[in-house]
Design a protein around this motif. Structure first.
Motif, PDB file in Angstrom:
ATOM      1  N   HIS A   1       0.905  -1.035   0.022  1.00 46.41           N
ATOM      2  CA  HIS A   1      -0.110  -0.038   0.147  1.00 46.41           C
ATOM      3  C   HIS A   1       0.852   1.339   0.036  1.00 46.41           C
ATOM      4  O   HIS A   1       1.946   1.209   0.295  1.00 46.41           O
TER       5      HIS A   1
ATOM      6  N   PRO B   1      -0.341   5.482   0.909  1.00 43.86           N
ATOM      7  CA  PRO B   1      -1.635   6.520   1.181  1.00 43.86           C
ATOM      8  C   PRO B   1      -2.011   7.246  -0.083  1.00 43.86           C
ATOM      9  O   PRO B   1      -3.142   7.747  -0.326  1.00 43.86           O
TER      10      PRO B   1
ATOM     11  N   PRO C   1      -6.002   2.089  -6.876  1.00 45.07           N
ATOM     12  CA  PRO C   1      -6.849   1.348  -6.175  1.00 45.07           C
ATOM     13  C   PRO C   1      -6.665   0.169  -6.406  1.00 45.07           C
ATOM     14  O   PRO C   1      -6.249  -0.563  -7.722  1.00 45.07           O
TER      15      PRO C   1
ATOM     16  N   GLN D   1      -4.195   2.193  -2.711  1.00 38.74           N
ATOM     17  CA  GLN D   1      -4.160   3.396  -2.195  1.00 38.74           C
ATOM     18  C   GLN D   1      -5.204   3.396  -1.102  1.00 38.74           C
ATOM     19  O   GLN D   1      -6.350   3.527  -1.244  1.00 38.74           O
ATOM     20  N   THR D   2      -4.128   3.365   0.234  1.00 36.60           N
ATOM     21  CA  THR D   2      -4.967   3.209   1.304  1.00 36.60           C
ATOM     22  C   THR D   2      -3.981   3.510   2.443  1.00 36.60           C
ATOM     23  O   THR D   2      -2.890   3.407   2.658  1.00 36.60           O
ATOM     24  N   ASN D   3      -4.579   4.132   3.558  1.00 34.48           N
ATOM     25  CA  ASN D   3      -3.914   4.606   4.892  1.00 34.48           C
ATOM     26  C   ASN D   3      -3.842   3.279   5.624  1.00 34.48           C
ATOM     27  O   ASN D   3      -4.939   3.278   6.331  1.00 34.48           O
ATOM     28  N   CYS D   4      -2.935   2.362   5.555  1.00 32.74           N
ATOM     29  CA  CYS D   4      -3.161   0.870   6.244  1.00 32.74           C
ATOM     30  C   CYS D   4      -2.492   0.989   7.441  1.00 32.74           C
ATOM     31  O   CYS D   4      -1.705   1.804   7.787  1.00 32.74           O
TER      32      CYS D   4
END
Length: 187
Positions: A98, A100, A105, A108-111
């Motif tokens: 990932h 952020p 997608p 794309q994430t704040n994991c």
């Protein structure tokens, strides 16, 4: 190695790029993978000292579309085989694909797994019943030290791998080593 049921194990958490191999940026194939001098001897020594060897690596190149998870798995299998040829067992490899901002997608994430978050270390701690108070982290960036601290890893070691580090980066570590090779005398 058989452990009594009530005794937790200790682990050496290793970042990959910059600790195990020279960080050429988004390494995704054996042709790009250049082992750091002394890494096999250092890891064999850590293993002989009773440490499980667990790789925890940010791999935003997957999320950015530079290479696929399948390519990462193929490279990981190759890397583990190279260690095995040197009588070293990598217990497991945890990775975070990932980012952020700079990812596509669904990556794309704040994991909670991308270092400096402790997610990968916490997963390993739970999976292998590791005592973070007996464990160490070998990383080449402040984010590695922050993840280790958040996971309760007692000994945070910053290895100098050629990139320039600020005093703040260095202050995040308990120890600073020239490379992973220093494990031969420091552990």
């Amino acid at each position: 190695m058989n452990q009594p049921l009530d005794q937790k194990r200790k682990a050496a958490f290793l970042d990959r790029d910059g600790v195990i191999n020279i960080d050429h940026g988004y390494v995704s194939s054996p042709e790009q993978f250049e082992f750091i001098d002394g890494v096999f001897d250092a890891c064999r020594h850590l293993q002989q000292q009773g440490y499980l060897l667990i790789v925890v690596t940010n791999q935003s190149g997957i999320g950015r579309g530079y290479y696929t998870e399948q390519q990462f798995y193929a490279l990981t299998d190759w890397m583990k085989a190279q260690f095995a040829l040197h009588c070293v067992t990598l217990t497991d490899v945890f990775f975070c694909p990932h980012h952020p901002v700079n990812a596509k997608p669904p990556y794309q994430t704040n994991c909670n797994c991308r270092k400096p978050a402790p997610g990968m270390l916490l997963q390993a701690i739970e999976k292998y019943q590791i005592d973070p108070g007996q464990s160490l982290m070998l990383g080449d960036k402040k984010a590695d030290m922050q993840a280790a601290k958040a996971a309760g890893v007692k000994r945070k070691i910053l290895v100098l791998s050629g990139q320039s580090l600020t005093e703040e980066d260095k202050a995040s570590a308990d120890e600073i080593w020239p490379s992973v090779k220093a494990a031969l005398t420091a552990v």
